[in-house]
Write a protein that holds these residues in place. Structure first.
Motif, PDB file in Angstrom:
ATOM      1  N   LEU A 195      -0.819 -28.903 -77.070  1.00 48.19           N
ATOM      2  CA  LEU A 195      -0.125 -27.747 -76.504  1.00 48.19           C
ATOM      3  C   LEU A 195      -1.029 -26.523 -76.410  1.00 48.19           C
ATOM      4  O   LEU A 195      -0.880 -25.714 -75.495  1.00 48.19           O
ATOM      5  N   THR A 196      -1.974 -26.399 -77.324  1.00 50.07           N
ATOM      6  CA  THR A 196      -2.941 -25.309 -77.228  1.00 50.07           C
ATOM      7  C   THR A 196      -3.792 -25.463 -75.977  1.00 50.07           C
ATOM      8  O   THR A 196      -4.012 -24.505 -75.232  1.00 50.07           O
ATOM      9  N   LEU A 197      -4.270 -26.675 -75.714  1.00 45.40           N
ATOM     10  CA  LEU A 197      -5.091 -26.915 -74.522  1.00 45.40           C
ATOM     11  C   LEU A 197      -4.279 -26.733 -73.242  1.00 45.40           C
ATOM     12  O   LEU A 197      -4.775 -26.175 -72.259  1.00 45.40           O
ATOM     13  N   VAL A 198      -3.025 -27.187 -73.248  1.00 49.18           N
ATOM     14  CA  VAL A 198      -2.166 -27.006 -72.068  1.00 49.18           C
ATOM     15  C   VAL A 198      -1.895 -25.521 -71.836  1.00 49.18           C
ATOM     16  O   VAL A 198      -1.987 -25.030 -70.700  1.00 49.18           O
ATOM     17  N   ALA A 199      -1.565 -24.795 -72.907  1.00 50.13           N
ATOM     18  CA  ALA A 199      -1.298 -23.362 -72.764  1.00 50.13           C
ATOM     19  C   ALA A 199      -2.543 -22.631 -72.271  1.00 50.13           C
ATOM     20  O   ALA A 199      -2.446 -21.732 -71.434  1.00 50.13           O
ATOM     21  N   ALA A 200      -3.706 -23.019 -72.771  1.00 48.19           N
ATOM     22  CA  ALA A 200      -4.946 -22.355 -72.338  1.00 48.19           C
ATOM     23  C   ALA A 200      -5.262 -22.684 -70.888  1.00 48.19           C
ATOM     24  O   ALA A 200      -5.523 -21.786 -70.087  1.00 48.19           O
ATOM     25  N   ALA A 201      -5.234 -23.958 -70.552  1.00 53.48           N
ATOM     26  CA  ALA A 201      -5.661 -24.387 -69.217  1.00 53.48           C
ATOM     27  C   ALA A 201      -4.680 -23.975 -68.126  1.00 53.48           C
ATOM     28  O   ALA A 201      -5.073 -23.407 -67.104  1.00 53.48           O
ATOM     29  N   LEU A 202      -3.405 -24.240 -68.325  1.00 53.67           N
ATOM     30  CA  LEU A 202      -2.420 -23.995 -67.266  1.00 53.67           C
ATOM     31  C   LEU A 202      -1.743 -22.637 -67.376  1.00 53.67           C
ATOM     32  O   LEU A 202      -1.355 -22.048 -66.363  1.00 53.67           O
ATOM     33  N   GLY A 203      -1.598 -22.133 -68.585  1.00 52.52           N
ATOM     34  CA  GLY A 203      -0.945 -20.843 -68.768  1.00 52.52           C
ATOM     35  C   GLY A 203      -1.732 -19.689 -68.178  1.00 52.52           C
ATOM     36  O   GLY A 203      -1.170 -18.667 -67.813  1.00 52.52           O
ATOM     37  N   GLY A 204      -3.037 -19.865 -68.070  1.00 52.08           N
ATOM     38  CA  GLY A 204      -3.874 -18.808 -67.514  1.00 52.08           C
ATOM     39  C   GLY A 204      -3.952 -18.793 -66.004  1.00 52.08           C
ATOM     40  O   GLY A 204      -4.595 -17.903 -65.426  1.00 52.08           O
ATOM     41  N   LEU A 242     -10.580 -25.914 -65.922  1.00 49.38           N
ATOM     42  CA  LEU A 242     -11.561 -26.615 -66.752  1.00 49.38           C
ATOM     43  C   LEU A 242     -12.238 -25.666 -67.739  1.00 49.38           C
ATOM     44  O   LEU A 242     -12.468 -26.019 -68.905  1.00 49.38           O
ATOM     45  N   GLU A 243     -12.565 -24.477 -67.273  1.00 46.09           N
ATOM     46  CA  GLU A 243     -13.212 -23.483 -68.136  1.00 46.09           C
ATOM     47  C   GLU A 243     -12.307 -23.111 -69.309  1.00 46.09           C
ATOM     48  O   GLU A 243     -12.751 -23.083 -70.459  1.00 46.09           O
ATOM     49  N   ARG A 244     -11.038 -22.831 -69.027  1.00 46.94           N
ATOM     50  CA  ARG A 244     -10.113 -22.453 -70.107  1.00 46.94           C
ATOM     51  C   ARG A 244      -9.902 -23.591 -71.086  1.00 46.94           C
ATOM     52  O   ARG A 244      -9.855 -23.374 -72.301  1.00 46.94           O
ATOM     53  N   ALA A 245      -9.795 -24.818 -70.586  1.00 48.92           N
ATOM     54  CA  ALA A 245      -9.623 -25.968 -71.486  1.00 48.92           C
ATOM     55  C   ALA A 245     -10.857 -26.142 -72.370  1.00 48.92           C
ATOM     56  O   ALA A 245     -10.738 -26.386 -73.581  1.00 48.92           O
ATOM     57  N   ALA A 246     -12.044 -26.013 -71.792  1.00 45.21           N
ATOM     58  CA  ALA A 246     -13.273 -26.185 -72.567  1.00 45.21           C
ATOM     59  C   ALA A 246     -13.436 -25.078 -73.609  1.00 45.21           C
ATOM     60  O   ALA A 246     -13.827 -25.347 -74.758  1.00 45.21           O
ATOM     61  N   ILE A 247     -13.119 -23.860 -73.241  1.00 42.46           N
ATOM     62  CA  ILE A 247     -13.259 -22.755 -74.194  1.00 42.46           C
ATOM     63  C   ILE A 247     -12.226 -22.874 -75.313  1.00 42.46           C
ATOM     64  O   ILE A 247     -12.545 -22.693 -76.486  1.00 42.46           O
ATOM     65  N   ALA A 248     -10.987 -23.200 -74.975  1.00 40.87           N
ATOM     66  CA  ALA A 248      -9.976 -23.386 -76.018  1.00 40.87           C
ATOM     67  C   ALA A 248     -10.353 -24.561 -76.922  1.00 40.87           C
ATOM     68  O   ALA A 248     -10.155 -24.490 -78.139  1.00 40.87           O
ATOM     69  N   GLY A 249     -10.899 -25.620 -76.340  1.00 38.99           N
ATOM     70  CA  GLY A 249     -11.356 -26.754 -77.149  1.00 38.99           C
ATOM     71  C   GLY A 249     -12.472 -26.353 -78.098  1.00 38.99           C
ATOM     72  O   GLY A 249     -12.502 -26.780 -79.260  1.00 38.99           O
ATOM     73  N   ALA A 250     -13.379 -25.514 -77.631  1.00 37.53           N
ATOM     74  CA  ALA A 250     -14.469 -25.034 -78.497  1.00 37.53           C
ATOM     75  C   ALA A 250     -13.917 -24.176 -79.632  1.00 37.53           C
ATOM     76  O   ALA A 250     -14.368 -24.279 -80.775  1.00 37.53           O
TER      77      ALA A 250
END
Length: 171
Positions: free
Chosen positions: A61-70, A107-115
């Protein structure tokens, strides 16, 4: 509180898609996503370290919120930068000097949230360096550098916020 935080992380991720029809004002999707992320942050601050199913749900949910919420945030930032909300916003994926911005942003938001979730801040630097190098030839076009900076900063701030909420729940 863990469940409340997870629910609002999910809402932050799906709010932009649910509020994207043309009949809804353009400001509603980013505001709804920001409010949902804020509630998730408050609830997440009151949780204990998650484990089991909640651990996996927090990461996803963190990755989904980061990637799609933005998604609606960069166009909203472009409208604010132009200081005229009545002008149609040029979406990076369909218009403007930088093509493919919507997909690159996801992709950028997912990668940064993953990091952030992984506790690997160097990963953020790598993502931004790769993006900057890949976009370098396009940044000479009119308004491209402004669009690049506004979109990147907006995406990165959103991804770090979402990732920090998830990281706080994991540790």
């Amino acid at each position: 509180m863990t469940i409340l935080a997870l629910v609002f992380l999910g809402i932050a991720g799906v709010a932009p898609a649910a509020l994207s029809p043309k009949k809804i004002p353009a400001w509603l999707a980013p505001v709804a996503a920001l409010v949902a992320l804020a509630v998730a942050a408050i609830a997440g601050a009151e949780t204990t370290k998650v484990s089991g199913f909640a651990l996996g749900a927090t990461a996803v949910l963190t990755l989904v919120a980061a990637a799609l919420g933005g998604l609606p945030l960069a166009p909203a930032a472009f409208r604010i930068a132009r200081r005229d909300a009545t002008q149609p916003t040029q979406q990076p994926a369909t218009g403007g000097p930088l093509k493919g911005g919507r997909i690159i942003g996801i992709l950028e938001r997912a990668a940064i949230a993953g990091a952030v979730l992984a506790g690997w801040p160097e990963g953020m630097a790598i993502v931004l360096a790769v993006k900057g190098l890949a976009r370098y030839p396009e940044l000479r076009e009119p308004h491209a550098s402004e669009q690049f900076i506004i979109g990147t900063f907006t995406s990165v701030l959103w991804a770090i916020a979402a990732g920090a909420i998830g990281r706080g729940m994991l540790s």
